[in-house]
Design an enzyme around this catalytic site. Structure first.
Site, mmCIF file in Angstrom:
data_model
loop_
_atom_site.group_PDB
_atom_site.id
_atom_site.type_symbol
_atom_site.label_atom_id
_atom_site.label_comp_id
_atom_site.label_asym_id
_atom_site.label_seq_id
_atom_site.Cartn_x
_atom_site.Cartn_y
_atom_site.Cartn_z
ATOM 1 N N SER A 60 0.812 -1.223 0.000
ATOM 2 C CA SER A 60 0.000 0.000 0.000
ATOM 3 C C SER A 60 0.844 1.270 0.000
ATOM 4 C CB SER A 60 -0.923 0.020 1.220
ATOM 5 O OG SER A 60 -1.638 -1.182 1.321
HETATM 6 N N1 SAH Z 1 -0.619 -4.532 4.161
HETATM 7 C C1 SAH Z 1 0.132 -4.959 3.002
HETATM 8 C C2 SAH Z 1 -0.589 -4.721 1.699
HETATM 9 C C3 SAH Z 1 -1.699 -5.658 1.537
HETATM 10 S S1 SAH Z 1 -2.354 -5.868 -0.093
HETATM 11 C C4 SAH Z 1 1.519 -4.365 2.952
HETATM 12 O O1 SAH Z 1 1.840 -3.522 3.813
HETATM 13 O O2 SAH Z 1 2.295 -4.766 2.087
HETATM 14 C C5 SAH Z 1 -3.732 -6.859 0.345
HETATM 15 C C6 SAH Z 1 -3.427 -8.262 0.745
HETATM 16 O O3 SAH Z 1 -4.636 -8.849 1.187
HETATM 17 C C7 SAH Z 1 -2.922 -9.145 -0.392
HETATM 18 O O4 SAH Z 1 -1.691 -9.706 -0.043
HETATM 19 C C8 SAH Z 1 -4.008 -10.221 -0.528
HETATM 20 O O5 SAH Z 1 -3.495 -11.496 -0.871
HETATM 21 C C9 SAH Z 1 -4.602 -10.212 0.871
HETATM 22 N N2 SAH Z 1 -5.961 -10.755 1.011
HETATM 23 C C10 SAH Z 1 -7.029 -10.634 0.180
HETATM 24 N N3 SAH Z 1 -8.098 -11.279 0.697
HETATM 25 C C11 SAH Z 1 -7.696 -11.801 1.901
HETATM 26 C C12 SAH Z 1 -8.330 -12.570 2.916
HETATM 27 N N4 SAH Z 1 -9.616 -12.959 2.847
HETATM 28 N N5 SAH Z 1 -7.599 -12.932 3.991
HETATM 29 C C13 SAH Z 1 -6.303 -12.574 4.118
HETATM 30 N N6 SAH Z 1 -5.653 -11.845 3.193
HETATM 31 C C14 SAH Z 1 -6.332 -11.465 2.096
#
Ligand code: SAH
Length: 216
Positions: A60
């Site tokens: 993000s």
């Molecule tokens: N916080 C992260 C960015 C996250 S991007 C950072 O600092 O890098 C969003 C993430 O959510 C992705 O890796 C995706 O695989 C995950 N995601 C999507 N649906 C999800 C779910 N139901 N449970 C856990 N993770 C999920």
């Protein structure tokens, strides 16, 4: 490349954009964002935008991380849940501010990616779990704060249930491609308050209480 200087500039920019929470600014001044981006994007580690991760996911934008974490009014004694570990960057920032972080990721490749980096940096108060985060992580509930880093159609009931009294949750809610940050808090009487904040674009939250894998 002088990452320390770029990090200081990033924090100065966050301040200029209105981020005031000193704990969040201090944590983002400490955590090396360059350790969480893929090697080919290293020179863009401090660019104020989202960057690609394995499995078509993104790390993000720093401003959005700062905005979401500030809205949670974090305190040192907090037990916090993050959904969507991705690179582990936001979890690392959280770990500098609060006592304990639990973070859930649905993609195994990213669980490994984040764990490796968090271990190398010696960040010991962060537990990375593989699972469907729309169901939360009941084993360590209740949480003082919950941050969801992927966009869903509604705030999952499981996450509301795992929020402690006076706990705050922030999540992008909307359509598959466009959302608004929604802040939810649990009152003493057990009811929830909520407020809609700024428009954002997050990758989809895929799971039992999110989008289906085939949705677009
Ligand atoms: N916080 C992260 C960015 C996250 S991007 C950072 O600092 O890098 C969003 C993430 O959510 C992705 O890796 C995706 O695989 C995950 N995601 C999507 N649906 C999800 C779910 N139901 N449970 C856990 N993770 C999920």
């Amino acid at each position: 490349m002088n990452f320390d200087q770029l990090r200081a500039e990033m924090v100065a920019d966050l301040r200029e954009r209105g981020i005031k929470d000193t704990a969040v600014l201090q944590a983002m001044h400490t955590v090396p964002r360059e350790a969480f981006v893929q090697e080919e994007y290293l020179e863009h580690a401090y660019y104020n935008g989202a960057l690609p991760l394995p499995a078509q996911q993104t790390i993000s934008q720093p401003f959005v991380v700062a905005l979401m974490l500030s809205a949670l009014k974090l305190k040192p004694q907090f037990n916090v849940l993050e959904i969507g570990t991705g690179s582990g960057y936001a979890a690392a920032v959280l770990g500098q501010i609060v006592r304990q972080v639990h973070t859930v990721e649905r993609q195994e490749a990213l669980v490994d990616y984040a764990k490796t980096r968090l271990q190398q940096l010696g960040y010991a108060n962060i537990c990375v779990h593989l699972g469907d985060g729309t169901l939360g992580w009941p084993e360590a509930a209740p949480y003082d704060a919950i941050v969801v880093a992927a966009g869903g159609p509604t705030v999952p009931v499981s996450l509301r249930e795992q929020l402690g009294v006076n706990g705050r949750l922030i999540m992008p809610v909307g359509s598959y491609k466009k959302q608004k940050l929604q802040l939810v808090w649990r009152r003493k009487d057990g009811r929830f308050g909520q407020k809609t904040l700024t428009p954002v674009r997050f990758v989809p939250l895929i799971g039992r209480e999110g989008w289906d894998d085939g949705d677009q």
